[in-house]
Design an enzyme around this catalytic site. Structure first.
Site, PDB file in Angstrom:
ATOM      1  N   TYR A 144       0.870  -1.184   0.000  1.00 12.45           N
ATOM      2  CA  TYR A 144       0.000   0.000   0.000  1.00 12.45           C
ATOM      3  C   TYR A 144       0.902   1.228   0.000  1.00 12.45           C
ATOM      4  O   TYR A 144       1.576   1.513   0.991  1.00 12.45           O
ATOM      5  CB  TYR A 144      -0.891  -0.056   1.239  1.00 12.45           C
ATOM      6  CG  TYR A 144      -1.871   1.078   1.438  1.00 12.45           C
ATOM      7  CD1 TYR A 144      -2.022   2.120   0.524  1.00 12.45           C
ATOM      8  CD2 TYR A 144      -2.666   1.106   2.576  1.00 12.45           C
ATOM      9  CE1 TYR A 144      -2.930   3.138   0.731  1.00 12.45           C
ATOM     10  CE2 TYR A 144      -3.578   2.121   2.801  1.00 12.45           C
ATOM     11  CZ  TYR A 144      -3.707   3.139   1.882  1.00 12.45           C
ATOM     12  OH  TYR A 144      -4.599   4.144   2.110  1.00 12.45           O
ATOM     13  N   LYS A 172      -1.732  -1.383  -3.820  1.00 13.54           N
ATOM     14  CA  LYS A 172      -2.689  -0.284  -3.895  1.00 13.54           C
ATOM     15  C   LYS A 172      -1.884   1.007  -3.843  1.00 13.54           C
ATOM     16  O   LYS A 172      -1.047   1.198  -2.963  1.00 13.54           O
ATOM     17  CB  LYS A 172      -3.670  -0.332  -2.728  1.00 13.54           C
ATOM     18  CG  LYS A 172      -4.714   0.785  -2.808  1.00 13.54           C
ATOM     19  CD  LYS A 172      -4.808   1.566  -1.529  1.00 13.54           C
ATOM     20  CE  LYS A 172      -5.755   2.749  -1.724  1.00 13.54           C
ATOM     21  NZ  LYS A 172      -6.027   3.470  -0.467  1.00 13.54           N
TER      22      LYS A 172
END
EC number: 4.1.2.-
Length: 314
Positions: A144, A172
């Site tokens: 992330y 992400k």
């Protein structure tokens, strides 16, 4: 090393993966009925998975016990209808792995790890951090990238090295930098099974055009069908429909413009929680020391939501 491309199945974590806000009844107690209504709202809206305890979930402001309670409750409510991803962000490797174990025991499907924050960390230490987390946990892990909050990027070269680890299944990105995101999607050449998720919702359609596989977008909390329909149009290769839904997503901007824009993200979480409370879905309490929207903002937001409900068609 990764398996050969011909044997790798597509990721289970593609598509629309809403970053769920954490419904709170007070500073250290969940809004139980709000949790259920919010999660049912997402599943009925056709989302592909659920992401708990991301930045939008106020993870760093919640006690470790509350984080665990939310993961257990959410996994019970979802009941394997869609995959559940759990943010395990913490500067402590021990606490990070402890929450990962809670997620595994609760029946979650994957964990999501951002970079450490507070102390400066170089890329070599970042790789060591990720590798340390992986030791002793069994769930798949997504990286992330959230530099606005952590002040540290996953450098593309670091991501490429970490992509050699089978247990890491995607990333992400919330950098709002499409060129960086394009560099990430080039890793499909070595990991065609990876998922590449974009955080900023105004970039959702553009990210899909450059190889992205889905979105983790705050606005999905409010209007999940809008985002799910864009994703379905993408799967059907209907570019005109994708752009049409993106235009509708861009029309959510007046919601965010009501928030105080002097600080990144948190006011947007507050305005989203208030919008959810106006829609009758969950409480708008924020974890301390942060405060919910003012009565004036709530009044403005009520007007904007009524306008959007009549124009968006969802």
């Amino acid at each position: 090393m990764p398996s050969s491309p011909t044997t790798q199945p597509p990721s289970r974590f593609q598509g629309i993966v809403p970053p769920i806000v954490t419904p709170l009844a007070d500073d250290d107690r969940l809004d139980d009925s709000g949790c259920e209504r919010l999660l049912e709202h997402q599943i009925e809206g056709g989302v592909d998975a659920i992401f708990l305890l991301g930045s939008s979930g106020e993870i760093v402001s919640l006690s470790h016990q509350l984080r665990a309670d939310f993961v257990r409750k959410a996994c019970r409510i979802v009941n394997q209808r869609v995959p559940v991803l759990v943010g395990i962000t913490d500067n402590s490797v021990v606490e990070t792995k402890r929450l990962a174990q809670v997620a595994a025991d609760a029946g979650a499907d994957a964990v999501v790890l951002t970079t450490p924050f507070y102390y400066p960390v170089d890329q070599a230490e970042l790789k060591t951090f990720v590798q340390s987390i992986l030791q002793g946990i069994d769930l798949p892990l997504l990286l992330y990238n959230m530099p606005a909050m952590t002040k540290l990027w996953f450098a593309p070269e670091t991501v490429a090295e970490l992509a050699q680890i089978d247990q890491i299944v995607g990333i992400k990105d919330s950098s709002q930098n499409l060129d960086y995101f394009r560099q990430l999607t080039s890793l499909k050449s070595i990991r065609p099974d990876w998922t590449f998720l974009i955080g900023h919702e105004t970039l959702l359609a553009d990210s899909l055009r450059v190889g992205g596989t889905g979105g983790v977008n705050l606005g999905t909390n409010l209007f999940p069908k809008l985002f799910s329909r864009l994703m379905q149009a993408h799967r059907e290769n209907d570019d005109d429909a994708v752009q049409g839904f993106q235009t509708k997503i861009d029309a959510l901007a007046p919601i965010y413009e009501i928030a105080n824009s002097s600080a990144p993200l948190l006011p947007l979480i507050g305005i989203t929680k208030t919008a959810l409370s106006i829609l009758g879905i969950c409480n708008d309490h924020l974890a301390p020391p942060h405060r919910p929207c003012t009565p004036e903002q709530r009044q403005q937001l009520t007007v904007v939501l009524e306008q959007l409900k009549s124009t968006l068609g969802v």
